[in-house]
Design a protein around this motif. Structure first.
Motif, short mmCIF file in Angstrom:
data_model
loop_
_atom_site.label_atom_id
_atom_site.label_comp_id
_atom_site.label_asym_id
_atom_site.label_seq_id
_atom_site.Cartn_x
_atom_site.Cartn_y
_atom_site.Cartn_z
N PRO A 194 -12.19 6.77 -32.99
CA PRO A 194 -11.02 6.60 -33.86
C PRO A 194 -11.39 6.48 -35.33
O PRO A 194 -10.60 6.82 -36.20
CB PRO A 194 -10.40 5.28 -33.35
CG PRO A 194 -10.89 5.11 -31.96
CD PRO A 194 -12.25 5.75 -31.93
N ASP A 195 -12.61 6.01 -35.60
CA ASP A 195 -13.02 5.84 -36.99
C ASP A 195 -13.63 7.10 -37.58
O ASP A 195 -13.98 7.13 -38.77
CB ASP A 195 -14.02 4.68 -37.10
CG ASP A 195 -15.21 4.85 -36.15
OD1 ASP A 195 -14.99 5.27 -35.00
OD2 ASP A 195 -16.35 4.56 -36.56
N ASP A 229 -11.75 9.12 -40.78
CA ASP A 229 -11.87 8.46 -42.08
C ASP A 229 -13.28 8.59 -42.63
O ASP A 229 -13.47 8.76 -43.83
CB ASP A 229 -11.52 6.97 -41.95
CG ASP A 229 -10.04 6.77 -41.71
OD1 ASP A 229 -9.23 7.45 -42.35
OD2 ASP A 229 -9.70 5.91 -40.88
N THR A 257 -15.29 1.07 -30.79
CA THR A 257 -13.84 1.19 -30.78
C THR A 257 -13.38 2.29 -29.82
O THR A 257 -12.37 2.15 -29.13
CB THR A 257 -13.31 1.46 -32.19
OG1 THR A 257 -13.90 0.51 -33.08
CG2 THR A 257 -11.81 1.30 -32.24
N ASP A 286 -3.68 7.69 -29.41
CA ASP A 286 -2.97 7.62 -30.69
C ASP A 286 -1.88 6.55 -30.70
O ASP A 286 -1.27 6.29 -31.73
CB ASP A 286 -2.38 8.99 -31.06
CG ASP A 286 -1.37 9.45 -30.02
OD1 ASP A 286 -1.46 9.00 -28.85
OD2 ASP A 286 -0.49 10.25 -30.35
N HIS A 339 -3.84 0.86 -31.67
CA HIS A 339 -4.45 0.61 -32.98
C HIS A 339 -5.24 -0.68 -32.96
O HIS A 339 -4.73 -1.72 -32.57
CB HIS A 339 -3.38 0.57 -34.07
CG HIS A 339 -3.96 0.51 -35.44
ND1 HIS A 339 -4.60 1.60 -36.01
CD2 HIS A 339 -4.06 -0.49 -36.33
CE1 HIS A 339 -5.05 1.26 -37.20
NE2 HIS A 339 -4.73 0.00 -37.43
#
Lengths: 752, 752
Positions: free
Chosen positions: B11-12, B15, B492, B508, B511
């Protein structure tokens, strides 16, 4: 020794006194931009062309946003989703957001705002709610879910409360009195204006830091306008400099606008309103017209009331349906009334959408019902306090909407105690003596009684819940998270007292984390005087669970129960060393409520708070100016957890009540508010309300509440204004029927 | 369809690839100051005078801090509290913090740092650990709680593992081999240097934002140095650009220094190390000397090992006792050894205090035990892979410390699969053929087997727990908070897969909030390859509790279980409307462990991971340079939750292993590290390790683990360096006994 009921000082006090509290405008994030909102200058117009070329060309402007950019739904999500985040096609009030920009600095943002080129075609407007209901009135909007479309396209909501046989009651009445009462706008005048910073976070998330009452409302609104799952939106409440309902619905708009810019810019964006902007474009207390008829027997016993009230909602619904609902259920007052017909309507006009304000639709009808009681007393020759006493609700009675009151009905005790504290009969004589010896000054006494349905009630029962998170740290200190906010009302003090009492620790060992929607479940809004009762119950639930675990460990360690508090560090260390779970989740939900929209009957609130206020005023017959001379406020909010903060609420409420009844006025003309900040909007100062205010609490305990607590925050304002206005009427010997009682109105009344 | 085991992307990742992740030096807070640390230039000296007048007089300096200012205890809290936050009286290593300053900008802070006037009186120093144990050596410190004071004042810890009759085993052995193995410093070389920002928060609290692995360690350290309750200290992990153990203990120091400045200044303070500073003053892998004797029967079966190893701890203890302990319990390798005597010592010297580094005291002894296996194989004429096979632990066997292995022992499977994947026998022939046909190049094959005790084990069992917080939002998305961190390892992703699998939702809709110590209970450090297993179990516990509530609501709504996932938004909405609690708290604690410090025996870890690596290298006989030609890595980490991130861990571990064994070197002389950033410290590049790495996982499930998972993170490095160094020895036909195998050392070995 329990802290419950004591006047523990507010944990947030030191920072605020030292100027170290961080309000939203004190915060900054790397790369942060400054937003401005391009707003409609017209109350009703068609947007012919929106040209932001010159705005975008400003060298310091980083981003502009129009309705086309909105990635989610172009709405400010409140109840009906009728208000666009950015207007498309038509603007409906002066100040409606049309487009947005964000620049590298505040000054450039202002400069660029002036460069927007918007061509409008003005449309016919309507700003008076009664005119808006007339056939052929300009149509403000097509309401999303109007209850009353049959009557007028501008009718947002119509609600009724029908009980008994009102015709018969009036036909048989010994006395009938009637009146028409009008109130104007009231501005919240919080110390800190609206503001939010939207910060794009990792993994596509958005954080909002803002001055707000309802973090979960804002979370929902931002998720909707950005099209994100709720889990990707986090709302953090920053130190909040006052709210009074003004930060219930409006921050959803402020945050949505900031979020749209931040989403497009991929940078943090700050949107903070300046004072003039804040007063002009944010919702206020609904102006009202209330027609009221009361029927009574010779002995003063009410036999029926008939009420028709209209609230000016402004251009969009926001919370008007809920505001109207509370007005409906408050309109009969804290009295037994067997026959009731109440009709309330909220009406669309081309004015700023009004929203929540302390009292939430009840002060308008309270002005009416308390005026009516005085009229009846006068008509029947009964003492004004005594007539209220005879009609006051008691345990076992039924409210106007047919709710049987099972416990915790303290109105009579507040009346009796107010009578004692004010020395009512003797004071009446002293006032008469004063008036007899003064040519140009008149004194008067007023009394006002109110009931207040605590919490959100059956209009939105799904909001009356709260979560809490408690964690015992390895050194015995305790971390607490809740979902309702401190906004100056003293919530944190009360909750801290509950935690300290339940765990037997001192307040300096308890720390409340910043309210953040990602930390606790949706705990509803911090409104409706529900903070103490709902978060109090959630915190108490968590603390009791933690206490049970603590006692288990204490037993294992051979620590007797009496020593548990003092030896908590050792017990906490044992939690840590033995890998025991030191965290608990507390949860509270309100007792069930019910309500039938067809009749308006039911059990709309789980409990009521009550108050009686007595005011003594002096009126200068030459200038028409009113001064507050003496004041008694007696409240039943169940158990008072913190005497100091509760008294603070009452003092502040009386000041705000004085403003509502006497000094605060906004003139509206053709959809434009004639006001220029606090230069022309006169809030009371310490000199207006510095007179002795005697405050007492009678505590009719509510057994499901935390330690028997109910709610307080809104009640002082509700009770205050009518005590003051009734005292003015008593002083001048004339009825007063329009707020505010400005010098001009007072002189007009004296002349009439 | 389950996500477990699939290669879900991190998920990271987005970014980080986009450059949008916010590392600590990307953050700023209003009024933030920039810190510099005034450090000792001497390895051992008395502070005669500390004069900061000129520093404080710098026009841009806001605050200076010395030891006298410390409001709490002047220590960097790790285990023994022997290290002062700021030196008083004596400095014990080059770079030790003596005083602090914070200025309005970074450049001024640097300028002001140079203005500090400190008079030192140099003292005799010792930097070699064996020299430090000699009688009459300079005394570095008086250890707070030394286990071995009798032996030397510089002995921090001495630990023993004693089983069976080692004398007899050696007396009866068919073969005995022995060696002395040395390893040097290894620098973590994380992409992001150390950094923290301390932010004074409301109500006397302190927040730390930092690049770190162990938020709860930092919370404890800051609370101690500031004298605050734990509840008043909140640690937020910012996006962390690598750690590898380097952000286990050191951030407690960095954050404590920043916090002292912020506390005194009442303003936020940023302390970020530059690269040269970071390499010079932060702990690294302990340099070691390991003496190893092995006894075996003719068939290769180990009958005894005797190990004496010494680790250079540096001037303070930090984590050296724990590092030593893991070395002790790893020293016999993944083999059955009936008779064992292992003695480990960590020794104080006037050098930078060493701390955690991937492998945590095990790579040093693994270099030794795997070298010894090859020596035995050679001595007995047994294939090197085969001799390991014969000794490998199986279910039902006892480890060196007497732990009976009940399940999940996959070492043999890793060996067999590595043999197949590497085509071991054929490859040996190909290598021999290559060597026969090349004059100046030699190829070699190496194999290495390791066991790894997952988690923190019986040295600190109170750290092996974890909490999680899960909340079902009203739209069916899920908010998750845990206490262990993502630092690039893929945690994560794995935790997200667990949540998604348990609740049947897509990633998705999930969080993860930033790790913040105030959100979840102390979940221990993110070290010891425990993230997946411990936080995995906590998240799974929470998700299962939430799932049970979801199923209850689904039943009420008449939604069959098969449709629950797809209709989760409706169910979540029902939670909301019915005021059901949507938040759960998950908790996990490791299975019990035990260990007897007197004998070194017991059940020190709840489970072990295993690996076999096979490396093929080529050595240039002219230059002494080593290149990696081919690589096979087979791991048993129980169930692999995410193939992609697990493979990434192995690839990275092999690269770091190559650096440890071959390229990375810091020369220490008289207590001074001779290194100048990455100019002289050579970490491997993509060109060093771009060769084919075949990675496979055999999954010997651990039944209490989440889906049978154990742990992985540290194992690839542990197995990798020995496979590479043994391949070098095979290539050149000479033993190699000192890391790194620099060209000079290789040529020296060839010459010897």
């Amino acid at each position: 020794m329990t802290l419950i009921g004591r006047g523990m000082s507010r944990p947030d006090a030191t920072d605020k006194v030292r100027g170290e509290a961080r309000f939203v405008d004190d915060l900054a994030f790397p790369g942060m931009l400054y937003a401005r909102v391009i707003r409609s200058p017209f109350p009703h117009a068609r947007i012919r062309r929106l040209n932001l070329t010159a705005v975008a060309a400003h060298p310091r402007v980083h981003v502009t946003v129009t309705a086309e950019d909105v990635p989610g739904e172009n709405v400010v999500h409140v109840i009906y989703d009728d208000q666009p985040a950015l207007a498309t096609g038509v603007v409906r009030y002066v100040g409606e957001p049309v487009a947005l920009l964000a620049a590298e600095d505040r000054e450039s943002a202002r400069e660029a705002e002036a460069l927007a080129q918007v061509d409008y075609e003005e449309l016919p407007l309507v700003s008076d709610p009664l005119a808006a209901l007339e056939p052929g009135a300009p149509v403000v909007a097509v309401p999303a879910a109007a209850e009353g479309k049959d009557e007028s396209p501008n009718l947002f909501n119509r609600m009724r409360l029908l009980k008994g046989d009102v015709e018969r009651a009036f036909a048989l009445a010994d006395a009938i009195v009637e009146g028409e009462y009008k109130t104007g706008y009231q501005e919240h005048a919080y110390l800190e204006t609206q503001g939010a910073i939207a910060v794009p976070e990792e993994e596509g998330a958005m954080a909002i830091y803002g001055s707000l009452q309802c973090p979960f409302y804002v979370q929902g609104a931002v998720a909707k306008v950005l099209g994100l799952p709720l889990a990707k939106v986090r709302v953090v409440q920053t130190a909040t400099g006052g709210a009074f309902g003004g930060k219930e619905d409006v921050p959803s708009q402020v945050a949505s606008l900031a979020a749209l810019l931040a989403w497009k810019a991929r940078r943090p964006v700050k949107l903070v309103y300046d004072r003039e902007e804040d007063i002009l474009v944010t919702g206020k207390r609904h102006p009202s017209v209330v027609r009221y008829r009361s029927a009574a027997r010779r002995d003063g016993t009410l036999t029926g009331v008939e009420v028709d009230f209209v609230y000016n909602a402004g251009a969009y619904q926001t919370l008007s349906s809920a505001v109207l609902w509370r007005g409906l259920l408050t309109a009969a007052g804290p009295y037994k009334v067997p026959n009731v017909r109440i009709v309330g309507r909220s009406v669309a006009t081309n004015t700023v959408p009004n929203g929540a304000f302390r009292g939430f639709g009840s002060p308008q009808v309270i002005f009416a019902h308390e005026s009516q009681m005085d009229l009846l007393a006068e008509r029947l020759g009964i003492d004004r306090l005594e007539i209220r006493r005879r009609n006051a609700l008691r345990v076992g009675d039924e409210t106007a909407c047919g709710q049987r009151l099972k416990e915790s009905v303290g109105i009579l005790e507040t009346l009796d105690r107010a009578r004692e504290l004010s020395d009512w009969e003797a004071r009446l004589r002293r006032v008469a003596a004063f008036n007899a010896t003064h040519a140009h000054r008149r004194r008067g006494l007023g009394v006002s009684c109110v009931l207040y349905g605590v919490g959100l009630g059956a209009k939105s029962p799904f909001l009356d819940k709260a979560g809490a998170y408690l964690k015992l740290e390895a050194d015995g200190s305790v971390t607490v998270a809740v979902g309702t906010v401190e906004m100056g009302q003293g919530l944190t003090a009360a909750l801290s007292q509950i935690v300290c009492d339940a765990l037997g620790i001192s307040p300096d060992r308890v720390h409340f984390t910043a309210v953040d929607t990602s930390r606790v479940p949706d705990s509803g809004p911090t409104v409706a005087s529900r903070g103490t009762i709902m978060s109090g119950l959630a915190v108490l639930d968590a603390a009791r669970k933690l206490r049970a675990r603590i006692l288990d460990v204490a037993r294992e360690l051979g620590i007797p129960e009496a020593e548990v508090s003092i030896r908590l560090p050792k017990i906490a260390s044992s939690f840590f060393m033995k890998n025991l779970d030191p965290a608990v989740e507390g949860w509270a939900r309100a007792e069930p409520v019910d309500w039938d929209p067809a009749t308006g009957l039911g059990n709309p609130y789980f409990v009521y708070a009550y108050a009686t206020h007595v005011a003594e005023v002096e009126v200068d017959l030459t200038t028409g100016e009113i001064s507050l001379e003496d004041y008694v406020a007696v409240h039943d909010s169940g158990r008072v957890l913190n005497q100091a903060t509760a008294s603070g609420q009452v003092e502040g409420g009386v000041a705000q009540a004085f403003g509502f009844a006497v000094t605060e006025e906004i003139v509206e003309k053709d959809g434009r508010l004639k006001v220029k900040g606090f230069t022309t909007y006169r809030i009371p100062t310490i000199r207006d309300v510095a007179q002795s205010i005697q405050i007492e609490f009678v505590e009719a305990l509510y057994s499901p509440g935390p330690f028997g607590a109910k709610g307080l925050g809104e009640v002082p304002l509700m009770a205050g204004h009518a005590a003051i206005s009734r005292a003015v009427a008593h002083a001048i010997g004339r009825q007063v029927s329009t707020y505010p009682l400005s010098p001009e109105r007072v002189k007009q009344a004296l002349a009439g």
